[in-house]
Design an enzyme around this catalytic site. Structure first.
Site, PDB file in Angstrom:
ATOM      1  N   HIS A  15       0.869  -1.190   0.000  1.00  0.00           N
ATOM      2  CA  HIS A  15       0.000   0.000   0.000  1.00  0.00           C
ATOM      3  C   HIS A  15       0.893   1.223   0.000  1.00  0.00           C
ATOM      4  O   HIS A  15       1.479   1.579   1.019  1.00  0.00           O
ATOM      5  CB  HIS A  15      -0.900   0.026   1.237  1.00  0.00           C
ATOM      6  CG  HIS A  15      -1.851   1.177   1.283  1.00  0.00           C
ATOM      7  ND1 HIS A  15      -3.050   1.120   1.949  1.00  0.00           N
ATOM      8  CD2 HIS A  15      -1.802   2.424   0.754  1.00  0.00           C
ATOM      9  CE1 HIS A  15      -3.690   2.262   1.828  1.00  0.00           C
ATOM     10  NE2 HIS A  15      -2.929   3.081   1.108  1.00  0.00           N
ATOM     11  N   HIS A  17       1.362   5.359  -1.859  1.00  0.00           N
ATOM     12  CA  HIS A  17       0.897   6.445  -2.724  1.00  0.00           C
ATOM     13  C   HIS A  17       2.104   7.078  -3.410  1.00  0.00           C
ATOM     14  O   HIS A  17       2.992   7.624  -2.736  1.00  0.00           O
ATOM     15  CB  HIS A  17       0.152   7.494  -1.898  1.00  0.00           C
ATOM     16  CG  HIS A  17      -1.093   6.965  -1.265  1.00  0.00           C
ATOM     17  ND1 HIS A  17      -2.316   6.991  -1.888  1.00  0.00           N
ATOM     18  CD2 HIS A  17      -1.298   6.367  -0.056  1.00  0.00           C
ATOM     19  CE1 HIS A  17      -3.229   6.447  -1.108  1.00  0.00           C
ATOM     20  NE2 HIS A  17      -2.632   6.058   0.017  1.00  0.00           N
ATOM     21  N   LYS A  98      -9.296  -0.827  -5.411  1.00  0.00           N
ATOM     22  CA  LYS A  98      -9.297  -0.116  -4.133  1.00  0.00           C
ATOM     23  C   LYS A  98     -10.655   0.533  -3.897  1.00  0.00           C
ATOM     24  O   LYS A  98     -11.211   1.177  -4.781  1.00  0.00           O
ATOM     25  CB  LYS A  98      -8.200   0.958  -4.131  1.00  0.00           C
ATOM     26  CG  LYS A  98      -8.129   1.794  -2.851  1.00  0.00           C
ATOM     27  CD  LYS A  98      -7.783   0.953  -1.631  1.00  0.00           C
ATOM     28  CE  LYS A  98      -7.749   1.801  -0.359  1.00  0.00           C
ATOM     29  NZ  LYS A  98      -6.459   2.479  -0.179  1.00  0.00           N
ATOM     30  N   HIS A 135     -10.296   0.692   2.210  1.00  0.00           N
ATOM     31  CA  HIS A 135     -10.065   1.727   3.215  1.00  0.00           C
ATOM     32  C   HIS A 135     -11.208   1.576   4.209  1.00  0.00           C
ATOM     33  O   HIS A 135     -12.340   1.976   3.944  1.00  0.00           O
ATOM     34  CB  HIS A 135     -10.067   3.122   2.587  1.00  0.00           C
ATOM     35  CG  HIS A 135      -9.791   4.211   3.588  1.00  0.00           C
ATOM     36  ND1 HIS A 135      -8.662   5.008   3.531  1.00  0.00           N
ATOM     37  CD2 HIS A 135     -10.472   4.621   4.687  1.00  0.00           C
ATOM     38  CE1 HIS A 135      -8.682   5.861   4.550  1.00  0.00           C
ATOM     39  NE2 HIS A 135      -9.776   5.635   5.260  1.00  0.00           N
ATOM     40  N   HIS A 175      -4.379  -0.635   6.331  1.00  0.00           N
ATOM     41  CA  HIS A 175      -3.920   0.261   7.402  1.00  0.00           C
ATOM     42  C   HIS A 175      -4.783   0.191   8.668  1.00  0.00           C
ATOM     43  O   HIS A 175      -5.337   1.185   9.127  1.00  0.00           O
ATOM     44  CB  HIS A 175      -3.797   1.705   6.920  1.00  0.00           C
ATOM     45  CG  HIS A 175      -4.912   2.221   6.066  1.00  0.00           C
ATOM     46  ND1 HIS A 175      -6.240   2.094   6.385  1.00  0.00           N
ATOM     47  CD2 HIS A 175      -4.880   2.899   4.888  1.00  0.00           C
ATOM     48  CE1 HIS A 175      -6.980   2.657   5.451  1.00  0.00           C
ATOM     49  NE2 HIS A 175      -6.181   3.151   4.538  1.00  0.00           N
ATOM     50  N   ASP A 245       1.147   2.721   3.469  1.00  0.00           N
ATOM     51  CA  ASP A 245       0.276   3.881   3.257  1.00  0.00           C
ATOM     52  C   ASP A 245       1.100   5.168   3.243  1.00  0.00           C
ATOM     53  O   ASP A 245       0.642   6.226   3.678  1.00  0.00           O
ATOM     54  CB  ASP A 245      -0.824   3.952   4.318  1.00  0.00           C
ATOM     55  CG  ASP A 245      -1.914   4.969   3.977  1.00  0.00           C
ATOM     56  OD1 ASP A 245      -2.046   5.327   2.789  1.00  0.00           O
ATOM     57  OD2 ASP A 245      -2.613   5.417   4.904  1.00  0.00           O
TER      58      ASP A 245
END
Length: 354
Positions: A15, A17, A98, A135, A175, A245
């Site tokens: 995970h 970004h 996702k 999420h 997360h 994350d």
């Protein structure tokens, strides 16, 4: 006594970004710097990656910036993501979808309001052996008694419903921040797993209240919740593994009137994990958490000798930079910077240079 060096396979981060534009150009080459060579890249760009070709094109951009990294591509769940599109995505090698409940975090305005409306899409994912990444928070709603401190726990009923409806669909609760989430995932079947970030293993609510560079969504919770995350990581449970994350934002976005949600750990990720696992007395569990468990769940081959290794050393402590400059910024003024987690701090382990 812990050893002074550890040799491990390159880590896998399930995970991360990596953004777009100059921020992407800055942080993507840092993936290997942090000890990682497999990354699940998040799709919440502007616009989000809602179609197969968009994700494929994004993967090509990432690969040009970091040729040695294996990027696992994802799509953003939205009404365009039909069962037919899922079939195209699977053929193109896209691994996961996702889910962002609407409004819960960065670039989630296109997110989900009604999960049952997507049951045909989830059924197609189950048939194509794709992974559903969640999420796991409900949108805050004061009238319903939901806020950022209980939004994850309130979401867990949805996780149970999805698993019951699609028992063969691989689902990752991403997360996790609460003991309730840990207990829930442990209670479900082998097709449900959970990622844990580096920062949630370090911090609690007191560490982000008033500290914007520690603010993320979901927020870190109570010491008892952090203890539960540490205990399950320490236990070597095979369905809990690393998903950083890591979410970079320019300093101005983090220090404004409404700080952006995200903690940036990419360039120091594996040294952070080694430092924590040594503190917990479980360095022997580190490889499983940062590599084996996640790769097994995502059905990736385990690293071989040909894939190479990294060596961590305590001979020289690592001082985390105060900030990183965003590539290409500053042409018309002050350059943008990104502040990493534990900026300016010294951590015990570093990656040995060849």
């Amino acid at each position: 006594m812990a050893p002074d060096t550890i040799t491990l396979p390159w880590a896998s981060d399930f995970h991360c970004h990596l953004r777009q534009g100059t921020m992407m150009e800055t942080v993507t080459p840092m993936v290997e710097q942090g000890g990682v060579r497999t990354v699940l890249a998040m799709p919440n760009l502007t616009p989000p990656l809602t179609r197969t070709q968009m994700a494929v094109d994004y993967g090509r951009q990432l690969q040009q910036l970091a040729p040695g990294v294996h990027f696992i591509l994802t799509l953003y769940l939205n009404p365009d993501l039909t069962p037919e599109e899922i079939g195209l995505a699977a053929k193109a090698g896209i691994t996961a979808v996702k889910v962002y409940p609407s409004g819960v975090t960065t670039n989630s305005d296109w997110g989900v309001l009604d999960f049952k409306a997507y049951y045909p899409t989830f059924a197609a994912m189950q048939e194509h052996n794709m992974v559903l990444c969640l999420h796991g928070e409900c949108p805050s709603d004061a009238d319903k008694g939901i806020c950022i401190l209980n939004a994850e726990e309130r979401f867990l009923a949805t996780l149970r419903e999805l698993h019951q409806a699609f028992p063969r669909l691989r689902i990752v609760l991403e997360h996790a921040t609460t003991k309730a989430a840990v207990d829930c995932v442990k209670s479900l079947g082998d097709t449900v797993a959970c990622t844990i970030t580096a920062h949630h293993l370090f911090i609690t609510v007191d560490d982000w209240a008033g500290q914007p560079h520690h603010f993320c969504k979901p927020v870190a919770k109570f010491p008892s919740d952090r203890d539960a995350l540490r205990e399950v990581a320490k236990s070597g449970h095979p369905r809990f593994f690393l998903g950083s994350d890591s979410a970079p934002h320019p300093r101005r976005a983090k220090q404004g009137e409404k700080p952006a949600a995200g903690v940036f750990t990419t360039p120091v990720l594996v040294p952070l994990m080694a430092t924590l696992f040594e503190k917990l007395g479980c360095l022997d569990r580190l490889e499983g958490f940062i590599s084996t468990h996640g790769r097994n769940f995502y059905q990736l081959p385990l690293p071989s000798a040909a894939d190479g290794t990294i060596t961590l050393t305590r001979s020289a402590a690592l001082r985390v930079p105060e900030a990183y400059t965003v590539a290409g910024s500053g042409a018309s003024g002050e350059p943008d910077t990104v502040v990493p987690f534990m900026a300016g701090a010294e951590i015990a382990w570093s990656i040995k240079s060849d």
